[in-house]
Design a protein around this motif. Structure first.
Motif, short mmCIF file in Angstrom:
data_model
loop_
_atom_site.label_atom_id
_atom_site.label_comp_id
_atom_site.label_asym_id
_atom_site.label_seq_id
_atom_site.Cartn_x
_atom_site.Cartn_y
_atom_site.Cartn_z
N GLY A 186 6.19 -11.66 -12.76
CA GLY A 186 5.29 -12.04 -14.24
C GLY A 186 4.22 -13.22 -13.88
O GLY A 186 2.69 -12.85 -15.04
N ALA A 187 3.48 -13.49 -12.87
CA ALA A 187 2.55 -13.88 -12.34
C ALA A 187 1.64 -12.87 -12.77
O ALA A 187 0.10 -13.09 -11.97
N ALA A 188 1.89 -11.60 -11.92
CA ALA A 188 0.81 -10.67 -12.24
C ALA A 188 0.36 -9.66 -13.37
O ALA A 188 -0.73 -9.32 -13.08
N PHE A 189 1.73 -9.86 -14.26
CA PHE A 189 1.48 -9.86 -15.29
C PHE A 189 0.30 -10.85 -15.83
O PHE A 189 -0.60 -10.35 -16.24
N VAL A 190 0.91 -12.07 -15.51
CA VAL A 190 -0.66 -13.29 -16.31
C VAL A 190 -1.84 -13.06 -15.27
O VAL A 190 -2.80 -13.21 -16.49
N TYR A 197 10.64 -16.14 3.90
CA TYR A 197 10.36 -14.94 3.59
C TYR A 197 8.71 -14.72 3.47
O TYR A 197 7.98 -15.84 3.84
N HIS A 198 8.47 -13.65 3.56
CA HIS A 198 7.41 -13.60 3.54
C HIS A 198 6.75 -12.54 3.00
O HIS A 198 7.32 -11.39 2.61
N VAL A 199 5.75 -12.35 1.85
CA VAL A 199 5.36 -11.43 1.08
C VAL A 199 4.53 -10.03 1.09
O VAL A 199 3.17 -11.08 1.33
N GLN A 200 4.39 -9.02 0.79
CA GLN A 200 2.98 -8.49 1.25
C GLN A 200 3.32 -7.37 -0.11
O GLN A 200 3.63 -7.30 -0.65
N VAL A 201 1.78 -6.72 -0.01
CA VAL A 201 1.16 -5.92 -0.58
C VAL A 201 1.81 -4.33 -1.06
O VAL A 201 1.41 -4.19 0.65
N ARG A 202 2.70 -3.35 -1.04
CA ARG A 202 2.92 -2.23 -1.04
C ARG A 202 1.93 -1.42 -1.58
O ARG A 202 1.42 -1.61 -2.88
N ARG A 203 0.68 -1.19 -1.53
CA ARG A 203 -0.10 0.38 -2.06
C ARG A 203 0.38 2.04 -2.71
O ARG A 203 1.85 1.77 -2.80
N GLY A 204 -0.27 1.27 -3.93
CA GLY A 204 0.62 3.22 -4.30
C GLY A 204 0.62 4.23 -2.75
O GLY A 204 1.21 4.66 -4.06
N VAL A 223 -2.02 -7.73 -6.65
CA VAL A 223 -1.54 -7.17 -6.76
C VAL A 223 -2.25 -6.88 -8.68
O VAL A 223 -2.35 -5.61 -9.01
N ALA A 224 -2.27 -7.75 -9.23
CA ALA A 224 -2.90 -8.11 -10.51
C ALA A 224 -4.47 -6.49 -9.85
O ALA A 224 -4.88 -6.07 -11.33
N GLU A 225 -5.24 -7.35 -9.33
CA GLU A 225 -6.28 -6.26 -9.14
C GLU A 225 -6.37 -5.00 -9.09
O GLU A 225 -7.38 -4.53 -9.63
N LEU A 226 -5.66 -4.58 -8.19
CA LEU A 226 -4.61 -3.21 -7.92
C LEU A 226 -4.67 -2.01 -9.13
O LEU A 226 -4.49 -1.27 -9.61
N ARG A 227 -3.85 -3.18 -9.69
CA ARG A 227 -2.92 -2.24 -11.10
C ARG A 227 -4.10 -2.49 -12.24
O ARG A 227 -4.03 -1.83 -12.77
N ARG A 228 -5.29 -3.38 -12.48
CA ARG A 228 -6.39 -3.16 -12.78
C ARG A 228 -7.80 -2.04 -12.71
O ARG A 228 -7.38 -1.24 -13.64
N GLN A 288 -1.04 1.72 -8.87
CA GLN A 288 0.18 1.89 -8.83
C GLN A 288 0.85 0.08 -7.72
O GLN A 288 1.91 0.82 -6.43
N ALA A 289 0.36 -0.61 -7.23
CA ALA A 289 0.48 -1.50 -6.27
C ALA A 289 2.30 -2.46 -6.61
O ALA A 289 2.39 -2.36 -7.94
N ALA A 290 2.80 -2.54 -5.83
CA ALA A 290 4.03 -3.29 -5.68
C ALA A 290 3.90 -4.61 -4.75
O ALA A 290 3.53 -4.76 -3.83
N PHE A 291 5.20 -5.23 -4.89
CA PHE A 291 5.37 -6.83 -4.08
C PHE A 291 6.16 -5.91 -2.51
O PHE A 291 6.96 -5.27 -2.88
#
Length: 131
Positions: free
Chosen positions: A28-32, A109-116, A83-88, A92-95
């Motif tokens: 949701g935050a990535a969409f915004v 918990y730790h969040v990273q970016v999974r690149r396309g 993620v928002a930057e990469l998707r723009r 196809q980036a993901a969390f």
């Protein structure tokens, strides 16, 4: 539009429930944030913005605008922006939500970016996280 949610208030201490809730709120935050990048194309890229990593003990998820305003973010905040930057840019980036345990056995918990291409990028480490 700003999005700032507290995952802990939306999910129990069950790891699976927490992770599913986190993923929903991150998306949701990535969409915004993606909409922000479209509406404000001169927004600096994360790594050129001057924003730094800072640990936050709460389980909040913040969008790009909120992180930019504060000048810092924890792992989830930084990954939302990236993620928002990469998707723009058409990727196809993901969390990637990484769950570990500290020396006392508490979940971390730790969040990273999974690149396309499947590689993992860690904006927190790039922007100053130690350890």
């Amino acid at each position: 539009m700003h999005l700032n949610v507290d995952i802990a208030s939306a999910a129990s201490e069950n790891a699976g429930t927490f992770e599913r809730a986190a993923r929903i709120f991150l998306e949701g935050a990535a969409f915004v944030s993606l909409q922000h990048l479209i509406d404000f194309p001169r927004t600096p890229k994360l790594y050129e913005s001057g924003v730094i990593y800072r640990h936050e003990d709460t389980s909040t998820i913040r969008d790009l605008a909120g992180t930019m305003k504060r000048g810092w973010g924890s792992c989830g905040h930084l990954c939302v922006w990236r993620v928002a930057e990469l998707r723009r840019d058409g990727e196809q980036a993901a969390f990637r939500i990484f769950v570990a345990h500290d020396s006392a056995g508490l979940r971390i918990y730790h969040v990273q970016v999974r690149r396309g291409d499947g590689s993992i990028e860690d904006p927190s480490r790039i922007l100053g996280m130690k350890g």
